[in-house]
Enzyme design. Structure first.
Site, short mmCIF file in Angstrom:
data_model
loop_
_atom_site.label_atom_id
_atom_site.label_comp_id
_atom_site.label_asym_id
_atom_site.label_seq_id
_atom_site.Cartn_x
_atom_site.Cartn_y
_atom_site.Cartn_z
N LYS A 79 -15.55 45.43 -20.48
CA LYS A 79 -14.41 45.22 -19.58
C LYS A 79 -14.91 45.25 -18.14
O LYS A 79 -15.61 46.18 -17.74
CB LYS A 79 -13.34 46.29 -19.80
N GLY A 81 -6.19 38.28 -14.72
CA GLY A 81 -5.53 37.67 -13.57
C GLY A 81 -6.31 37.77 -12.28
O GLY A 81 -5.74 38.03 -11.23
N LEU A 140 -12.77 37.37 -23.81
CA LEU A 140 -11.71 37.76 -24.73
C LEU A 140 -10.34 37.74 -24.06
O LEU A 140 -9.34 37.40 -24.67
CB LEU A 140 -11.98 39.16 -25.29
N PHE A 174 -8.55 40.00 -11.49
CA PHE A 174 -9.09 41.34 -11.23
C PHE A 174 -10.19 41.71 -12.22
O PHE A 174 -10.65 42.82 -12.24
CB PHE A 174 -7.97 42.38 -11.28
N GLY A 175 -10.60 40.77 -13.01
CA GLY A 175 -11.66 41.03 -13.96
C GLY A 175 -11.37 40.37 -15.29
O GLY A 175 -10.33 39.72 -15.48
N ASP A 195 0.73 50.79 -22.13
CA ASP A 195 0.85 49.37 -22.49
C ASP A 195 0.75 49.18 -24.00
O ASP A 195 -0.04 48.37 -24.49
CB ASP A 195 -0.24 48.56 -21.77
#
Length: 685
Positions: A67, A46, A42, A48-49, A165
């Site tokens: 995630k 970058g 999805l 990191f996962g 965010d």
């Protein structure tokens, strides 16, 4: 399809038949945490996962979001610290998930040196995609947006959580009811920031992130409110704050109005009042900005008259730090709390152009349906009864099954945490924990004499336990897949068990000797539920093959098959009269069947998601008996099965309901499922 979970893989989609990734040659992991199959990427964090769309194979391939955090850390110390932070963040997300506009946390775990967090999948469209499809929002729609989302921010801020965010991509309009859901609380982002502190990494998105968050890495409730204002600006004007930030930093916030009538727009304008609200949301200086969501709500509801054409806006319930459902409730306290709840759920007429705002207290039930003529068990009718839930704390993961002992003293619960707990019904205290299964436990049932408990697990075994001592009596083996359901015959001599899709069989066992009596075959998919008739002569089985089968226990022969459901049968239950059978289905309906004729009596509609469990209140005959159902729509419903009408809804607060059970005296309902309060009881005082 199966996704490679190597975060550096450039082409992660693979055939289900692959053992190794066709792109990066990494070994594929078919099931994360033993149950979540990743099928699509999805988003990418970058390196990191990643975030994956996955299917939960233990919940009928229900969609969920996984995630991944893949820290590239040297040494055990940093990894241990990252793991601790991940668990802390997951715990916080689990607390937040009790809010209906925040996704439910389903699991978190470490596997192959990666950290994973599993959350509820929200069926809907994020607001960026919505804006791209439909264009700019009107002033009225911006007000509706704010009044729907601000209470969610208030809820998280009261708990010391800052989202960090907020932007259109992280807000989803839920398809089922149109409400806004706030997503991506960023356990992985928190960890990424911790790992990369020396590099000056800041959680957030350029243009949407407040100055203090960008400069110092510190965030406050007011920081989220700046991001909310930037989101409003984007939706109102169609101009992305990120594009303006690249060109002029924060210079745009003091002159944002110039973009209302920029070329190609439709001459958009806003009222002075809304303009002032946006001005205060977008202040660079945090001291001049709104400090709380309540301040914004006050200005919106007192300074901005709305058109009478605006539909009612539901302000999300205000959640208090101490919730009534966590405390044992006496009859006297029930009356006092009922009065308080009625006051707390009163309609507040704000006089804003005819728009009413409703505010309710948490964990209360919806108003009951219109009165019905059929009697309900005494001493009080269900519609006159006050239901206040009490949470039983102890399990660390989903509760899949609950059962009351026939003597009315004990409640048994089975969980994904591989344990069974026995509870004292009177006190609500845990008596003991039964351990021994090697995998998730899906089902439990008490023998008629209350002395034996049977449990079925994903480890393909059935275990019989001595209830008084907690000792294992024996283990029954023979199924080739997980055990989804167990049930004792009325005389306690036979145990029936149903198994999942690789087995599809029902087995009958001699309880005294542990020997297999016979195997019933006929279903073409997993058998999700089995139940004995009150006279012990018939067994009903519900299957993922969308059918119910009735079996003659003396001969082992199939009597008849009941069809008509559009999706899987998840639960079956006999009414006390032995003539009526209820079935719950993935198609969101409950069906009532006449077993003498095989004909459908009623189809009960009202649940908005799968009906996972059904049970009848005990009585000598069907007339006056209440049917109870538990659903993935996070509610338990009570029905009058005689006329097929809903009586009342128990709002569970958060989490799916996977199982319901009713005490022998008909005075207590137990519900097990997911979410923070995964095991609750309602006392019909």
């Amino acid at each position: 399809m199966l996704c490679c979970v190597n975060p550096d893989c450039q082409n992660p989609r693979n055939s289900d038949k692959n053992n190794y990734c066709h792109s990066c040659r990494a070994e594929l992991i078919p099931l994360l945490g033993g149950r979540y199959c990743p099928i699509q990427v999805l988003s990418d964090e970058g390196g990191f996962g990643r975030t994956y769309l996955a299917e939960d194979v233990h919940k009928l391939n229900e969609c969920c979001v996984v995630k991944q955090f893949a820290p590239k850390l040297q040494g055990t110390g940093p990894l241990t610290k990252a793991t601790q932070l991940f668990k802390q963040e997951a715990s916080r997300l689990q607390e937040l998930a009790e809010h209906p506009q925040i996704p439910t946390l389903l699991a978190y775990f470490e596997q192959n040196h990666y950290l994973f967090l599993v959350q509820q999948f929200i069926d809907g469209q994020n607001l960026l995609k919505e804006w791209e499809t439909r264009g700019n929002y009107s002033e009225i729609e911006i007000r509706e947006f704010l009044l729907d989302l601000l209470p969610v921010l208030k809820f998280i801020h009261v708990r010391g959580v800052i989202h960090r965010d907020i932007k259109p991509q992280n807000i989803i309009r839920r398809r089922s009811d149109g409400r806004l859901v706030l997503i991506d609380f960023g356990a992985s982002k928190q960890l990424t920031a911790t790992v990369q502190t020396k590099m000056g990494t800041v959680i957030g998105s350029h243009g949407y992130t407040a100055l203090e968050q960008m400069q110092d890495g510190k965030a406050y409730p007011a920081s989220d409110l700046f991001s909310l204002g930037a989101t409003c600006f984007h939706l109102l004007t169609g101009v992305r704050p990120s594009q303006l930030w690249i060109k002029q930093g924060y210079g745009w916030v003091s002159s944002w109005r110039q973009y209302l009538t920029s070329p190609g727009k439709d001459g958009i304008s806003v009222s002075i009042e809304l303009g002032e609200v946006l001005d205060k949301l977008l202040q660079q200086d945090i001291q001049k900005r709104y400090q709380s969501a309540d301040e914004v709500i006050t200005d919106l509801t007192t300074r901005l008259p709305l058109s009478s054409s605006v539909p009612p806006t539901i302000i999300t319930p205000t959640f208090t730090a101490t919730r009534v459902n966590k405390e044992p409730v006496s009859s006297k306290l029930n009356k006092n709390l009922k009065s308080q709840l009625l006051l707390g759920s009163s309609i507040l007429i704000l006089g804003l152009g005819g728009v009413w705002y409703f505010q309710t207290r948490p964990h209360t039930m919806s108003e009951f349906s219109p009165s019905i003529s059929s009697p309900i068990p005494s001493p009080k009718s269900v519609s006159e009864t006050s239901f206040l839930p009490k949470s039983l704390k102890g399990h660390s993961s989903d509760v899949n099954s609950v059962a009351f002992s026939p003597d009315g003293t004990t409640l048994g619960s089975a969980s994904d945490d591989k344990t069974i707990k026995l509870w004292n019904i009177a006190s609500g205290e845990a008596i003991r924990t039964l351990e021994g299964h090697a995998n998730w436990i899906w089902t439990v049932a008490f023998s008629p004499d209350s002395k034996t408990l049977a449990s079925g697990s994903a480890d393909k075994t059935i275990k019989l336990w001595n209830v008084e001592t907690g000792k294992l009596i024996r283990t029954l083996q023979g199924h080739s897949d997980g055990i989804t359901s167990v049930a004792f015959s009325p005389d306690g001599k036979i145990l029936a068990s149903g198994s999942a899709s690789k087995d599809m069989k029902i087995k009958l066992w001699n309880v005294e000797t542990g020997k297999l009596i016979r195997t019933l075959e006929g279903h073409t998919n997993g058998v999700q539920s089995v139940a004995f008739s009150p006279d012990g002569k018939t067994l009903a089985s519900g299957s993922w093959d969308k059918t119910i089968k009735l079996w003659n226990l003396e001969t082992g022969k199939l009597i008849r098959t009941l069809g008509g459901n559009a999706e899987s049968i998840l639960s079956v239950a006999f009414a006390p009269d032995g003539i009526t059978l209820a079935s719950g289905s993935s198609d969101k309906t409950i069906k009532l069947w006449n077993l003498k004729t095989g004909k459908l009596i009623h189809t009960l509609k009202g649940h908005k998601d799968k009906v996972n469990s059904v049970a009848f209140l005990p009585s000598a005959n069907l007339n006056g008996v209440t049917l109870v159902s538990g659903s993935s729509d996070k509610t338990i419903k009570l029905w009058n099965p005689v006329i097929g009408k809903e009586i009342r809804t128990l709002e569970t607060g958060s989490g799916y309901i996977y199982a319901v059970a009713i005490s022998p005296d008909g005075q207590t309902i137990a519900g097990g499922g997911s979410g923070e309060n995964i095991l609750k009881i309602w006392e019909m005082n």
